[in-house]
Design a protein around this motif. Structure first.
Motif, mmCIF file in Angstrom:
data_model
loop_
_atom_site.group_PDB
_atom_site.id
_atom_site.type_symbol
_atom_site.label_atom_id
_atom_site.label_comp_id
_atom_site.label_asym_id
_atom_site.label_seq_id
_atom_site.Cartn_x
_atom_site.Cartn_y
_atom_site.Cartn_z
ATOM 1 N N THR A 23 0.622 -1.442 -0.235
ATOM 2 C CA THR A 23 0.058 -0.712 0.283
ATOM 3 C C THR A 23 1.029 1.435 0.312
ATOM 4 O OG1 THR A 23 0.037 -0.011 1.950
ATOM 5 C CG2 THR A 23 -1.627 -1.078 1.482
ATOM 6 N N LEU A 24 0.254 2.801 -0.409
ATOM 7 C CA LEU A 24 1.075 3.507 -0.562
ATOM 8 C C LEU A 24 0.585 4.294 0.652
ATOM 9 C CD1 LEU A 24 1.667 5.726 -2.399
ATOM 10 C CD2 LEU A 24 0.027 6.674 -2.466
ATOM 11 N N ASP A 25 2.640 4.923 0.840
ATOM 12 C CA ASP A 25 3.059 5.716 1.993
ATOM 13 C C ASP A 25 2.140 7.066 1.587
ATOM 14 O OD1 ASP A 25 3.133 7.229 3.561
ATOM 15 O OD2 ASP A 25 5.922 6.416 4.889
ATOM 16 N N LYS A 26 1.354 7.681 1.481
ATOM 17 C CA LYS A 26 0.985 8.882 1.323
ATOM 18 C C LYS A 26 2.030 10.163 1.653
ATOM 19 C CE LYS A 26 -3.571 7.648 0.049
ATOM 20 N NZ LYS A 26 -5.131 7.602 0.616
ATOM 21 N N ALA A 27 2.317 10.194 2.791
ATOM 22 C CA ALA A 27 2.954 11.291 3.298
ATOM 23 C C ALA A 27 4.935 10.505 2.446
ATOM 24 C CB ALA A 27 3.796 11.001 4.876
ATOM 25 N N HIS A 28 4.592 9.803 2.342
ATOM 26 C CA HIS A 28 6.370 9.688 1.421
ATOM 27 C C HIS A 28 5.962 9.752 -0.101
ATOM 28 C CE1 HIS A 28 7.031 8.807 5.697
ATOM 29 N NE2 HIS A 28 8.439 10.019 4.972
ATOM 30 N N SER A 29 5.016 10.334 -1.059
ATOM 31 C CA SER A 29 5.042 9.991 -2.213
ATOM 32 C C SER A 29 3.790 11.283 -3.059
ATOM 33 C CB SER A 29 3.523 9.400 -2.145
ATOM 34 O OG SER A 29 3.796 7.726 -1.929
ATOM 35 N N ASN A 30 4.132 11.539 -4.280
ATOM 36 C CA ASN A 30 3.744 12.499 -5.084
ATOM 37 C C ASN A 30 3.301 12.058 -6.023
ATOM 38 O OD1 ASN A 30 3.599 15.305 -5.014
ATOM 39 N ND2 ASN A 30 5.410 15.045 -6.395
ATOM 40 N N LEU A 31 2.213 12.893 -6.862
ATOM 41 C CA LEU A 31 1.982 11.981 -7.996
ATOM 42 C C LEU A 31 2.219 14.067 -9.064
ATOM 43 C CD1 LEU A 31 0.966 10.534 -10.415
ATOM 44 C CD2 LEU A 31 -1.105 11.328 -9.310
ATOM 45 N N ALA A 32 2.865 14.062 -9.589
ATOM 46 C CA ALA A 32 3.234 15.585 -10.369
ATOM 47 C C ALA A 32 2.879 15.235 -12.006
ATOM 48 C CB ALA A 32 4.464 15.643 -9.426
ATOM 49 N N PHE A 33 3.117 16.478 -12.183
ATOM 50 C CA PHE A 33 2.384 17.145 -14.075
ATOM 51 C C PHE A 33 3.431 17.929 -14.210
ATOM 52 C CE2 PHE A 33 -1.514 18.485 -12.360
ATOM 53 C CZ PHE A 33 -1.535 19.583 -13.427
ATOM 54 N N THR A 34 3.787 17.924 -15.592
ATOM 55 C CA THR A 34 4.810 19.352 -15.857
ATOM 56 C C THR A 34 3.854 19.602 -17.742
ATOM 57 O OG1 THR A 34 6.349 19.176 -14.826
ATOM 58 C CG2 THR A 34 6.911 20.967 -16.761
ATOM 59 N N VAL A 35 3.640 20.835 -16.976
ATOM 60 C CA VAL A 35 3.362 21.119 -18.624
ATOM 61 C C VAL A 35 4.115 22.208 -19.477
ATOM 62 C CG1 VAL A 35 0.890 20.059 -18.885
ATOM 63 C CG2 VAL A 35 1.254 22.913 -18.541
ATOM 64 N N THR A 36 4.211 23.166 -21.041
ATOM 65 C CA THR A 36 4.817 24.628 -21.360
ATOM 66 C C THR A 36 4.227 24.789 -21.263
ATOM 67 O OG1 THR A 36 6.560 23.260 -21.792
ATOM 68 C CG2 THR A 36 6.498 25.075 -22.728
ATOM 69 N N HIS A 37 4.105 26.255 -21.302
ATOM 70 C CA HIS A 37 2.966 27.561 -21.678
ATOM 71 C C HIS A 37 3.565 28.567 -22.338
ATOM 72 C CE1 HIS A 37 0.780 30.861 -20.446
ATOM 73 N NE2 HIS A 37 0.037 30.614 -20.619
ATOM 74 N N MET A 38 3.361 28.608 -23.532
ATOM 75 C CA MET A 38 3.076 29.827 -24.336
ATOM 76 C C MET A 38 4.743 29.193 -24.793
ATOM 77 S SD MET A 38 1.136 31.556 -24.624
ATOM 78 C CE MET A 38 1.311 32.739 -25.066
ATOM 79 N N MET A 39 5.329 27.822 -24.576
ATOM 80 C CA MET A 39 6.303 27.918 -25.654
ATOM 81 C C MET A 39 7.543 28.175 -25.094
ATOM 82 S SD MET A 39 5.269 26.851 -29.182
ATOM 83 C CE MET A 39 6.483 28.033 -29.949
ATOM 84 N N LEU A 40 7.228 29.093 -23.497
ATOM 85 C CA LEU A 40 7.515 29.856 -22.444
ATOM 86 C C LEU A 40 8.408 29.053 -21.423
ATOM 87 C CD1 LEU A 40 6.718 32.854 -23.704
ATOM 88 C CD2 LEU A 40 8.449 32.138 -24.509
ATOM 89 N N SER A 41 7.502 28.712 -20.570
ATOM 90 C CA SER A 41 7.824 28.322 -19.311
ATOM 91 C C SER A 41 7.332 27.394 -18.940
ATOM 92 C CB SER A 41 7.604 29.457 -18.609
ATOM 93 O OG SER A 41 6.052 29.536 -18.245
ATOM 94 N N GLU A 42 7.764 25.904 -18.252
ATOM 95 C CA GLU A 42 7.112 25.387 -17.429
ATOM 96 C C GLU A 42 6.281 25.312 -15.891
ATOM 97 O OE1 GLU A 42 10.409 22.150 -16.294
ATOM 98 O OE2 GLU A 42 10.027 22.008 -18.748
ATOM 99 N N VAL A 43 4.710 24.956 -16.795
ATOM 100 C CA VAL A 43 3.766 25.069 -15.287
ATOM 101 C C VAL A 43 3.754 23.501 -14.666
ATOM 102 C CG1 VAL A 43 1.743 25.577 -14.380
ATOM 103 C CG2 VAL A 43 2.574 26.889 -16.047
ATOM 104 N N ASP A 44 4.285 23.244 -13.261
ATOM 105 C CA ASP A 44 4.492 21.850 -12.903
ATOM 106 C C ASP A 44 2.954 22.079 -11.586
ATOM 107 O OD1 ASP A 44 6.501 21.336 -13.251
ATOM 108 O OD2 ASP A 44 7.273 22.485 -11.788
ATOM 109 N N GLY A 45 2.021 20.761 -12.175
ATOM 110 C CA GLY A 45 0.959 20.269 -11.041
ATOM 111 C C GLY A 45 0.897 19.043 -10.611
#
Length: 189
Positions: A23-45
């Motif tokens: 099972t997942l230890d949620k305190a030590h886990s992360n589910l993230a993504f990155t997209v590029t905005h306006m072909m200039l900067s990265e936006v993380d979520g």
């Protein structure tokens, strides 16, 4: 006596073949993504609320069955207005498709602790096969609580268009979505 010894040996050998639940230890886990905005900067979520369950009987996890679910309503890019837009009908349409899911089909060792993880990713009501890179560490025993842990780092890239995820032009928000997941799994006793 030989029969009893043979039965005992078979019994002990078969114990290792039984699948273990993780099972997942949620305190030590992360589910993230990155997209590029306006072909200039990265936006993380990231997704604030997600879960992973794994079953495996092999110590190298090559027989692992991995199921991940994430609550789309918990998407967080550190900008409330953008988060609302991503949850809306223009992108994830969280009211209609509240869950993102990944179900593994196979995992194969590349070399050392590097693997290829293949499975089906479901976003926005669309399911597509994906292949992701994984680095698996462990298992190790936590010296504090004596629980068995394994570490996973999963990376890859998917295309928004493959999941009909937003009609915003790629010049505004990249079609490519980089995925980064990391965490610890705990073996159930």
């Amino acid at each position: 006596m030989k029969k009893i010894t043979m039965i005992a040996a078979l019994l002990f050998a078969s114990v290792g073949a039984f699948a273990q639940n993780w099972t997942l230890d949620k305190a030590h886990s992360n589910l993230a993504f990155t997209v590029t905005h306006m072909m200039l900067s990265e936006v993380d979520g990231k997704f604030q609320d997600f879960d992973v369950k794994m079953t495996s009987s092999k110590p190298d996890f090559t027989d692992a069955q991995i199921d991940l679910t994430a609550d789309v309503n918990t998407i967080n890019t550190n900008q409330e207005k953008r988060d609302g837009h991503l949850k809306g009908a223009d992108f994830f349409d969280a009211a209609k498709y509240p869950t993102l899911a990944f179900k593994s089909k196979s995992i194969s060792k590349v070399s050392g602790n590097k693997y290829k993880l293949m499975g089906d990713l479901t976003m926005h009501g669309v399911t597509k096969p994906v292949t992701l890179d994984a680095v698996i560490t462990g298992p190790v025993t936590n010296p504090q609580n004596k629980k068995t842990l394994a570490g996973f780092k999963v990376t890859g890239e998917v295309k928004r268009a493959d999941f009909t995820l937003g009609s915003v032009p790629a010049a505004v928000v990249s079609d490519e979505i980089s995925i980064r997941a990391s965490g610890e799994l705990v073996k159930a006793n």
